[in-house]
Design an enzyme around this catalytic site. Structure first.
Site, PDB file in Angstrom:
ATOM      1  N   MET A   1       0.853  -1.176  -0.022  1.00 11.19           N
ATOM      2  CA  MET A   1       0.117   0.201   0.070  1.00 11.19           C
ATOM      3  C   MET A   1       0.676   1.298   0.001  1.00 11.19           C
ATOM      4  O   MET A   1       0.158   2.075  -0.311  1.00 11.19           O
ATOM      5  CB  MET A   1      -0.951  -0.027   1.364  1.00 11.19           C
ATOM      6  N   PRO A   2       1.940   1.438   0.489  1.00 11.29           N
ATOM      7  CA  PRO A   2       2.823   2.428   0.382  1.00 11.29           C
ATOM      8  C   PRO A   2       2.880   3.033  -1.025  1.00 11.29           C
ATOM      9  O   PRO A   2       2.992   2.282  -2.108  1.00 11.29           O
ATOM     10  CB  PRO A   2       4.089   2.069   0.765  1.00 11.29           C
ATOM     11  N   LEU A   3       2.685   4.400  -0.890  1.00 10.44           N
ATOM     12  CA  LEU A   3       2.898   5.138  -2.299  1.00 10.44           C
ATOM     13  C   LEU A   3       4.334   5.501  -2.271  1.00 10.44           C
ATOM     14  O   LEU A   3       4.767   6.224  -1.181  1.00 10.44           O
ATOM     15  CB  LEU A   3       2.147   6.285  -2.440  1.00 10.44           C
TER      16      LEU A   3
END
Length: 134
Positions: A1-3
């Site tokens: 999920m990290p951008l």
């Protein structure tokens, strides 16, 4: 999920850029246990002179090979988990020839309600996506 945003000086090949991105993603996979397809990276090349990254008083010099990384992710991970991630990213980039002093990471936390993955909906809030727990 990290951008993840990755900023580098011009001069690397497309393959090198892909390996940098993949190395960072692999470190996040290993340390945070996110799904493989939670792969959201923005790679930006800049003309020389547009990235300024001094040592902040730590006593080392960076080179033109500096890799500036911003990781945007949900809050809740421990300082120990973050430290392990930073070390894993530096290790993966070292395998690609990036010196430790040229790895700069900024880590920004937010909440589940701060994300929309499409259609203008906050999927973590609506329940369309499970909120990551690790």
């Amino acid at each position: 999920m990290p951008l993840v945003r990755i900023d580098v000086n011009e001069g690397r090949s497309p393959e090198e850029l892909q390996r940098l991105s993949r190395g960072i993603h692999d470190a996040i996979l290993a340390e945070y246990g996110i799904p493989e397809r939670d792969y959201f990276h923005i790679l930006t090349e800049h003309p020389r002179g547009q990235i300024v990254a001094q040592d902040a008083g730590l006593g080392f010099e960076r080179t033109g090979g500096v890799v500036m990384i911003q990781i945007f992710t949900q809050g809740g991970r421990s300082q120990e988990a973050k430290q392990k991630l930073f070390a894993a990213v530096a290790g993966k980039l070292s395998e690609e020839g990036v010196a430790g002093e040229d790895v700069f990471i900024g880590y920004v936390e937010n909440t589940a309600g701060d994300w929309s993955f499409g259609y203008g909906r906050a999927q973590y809030v609506t329940g369309e996506l499970a909120v990551p727990r690790k």
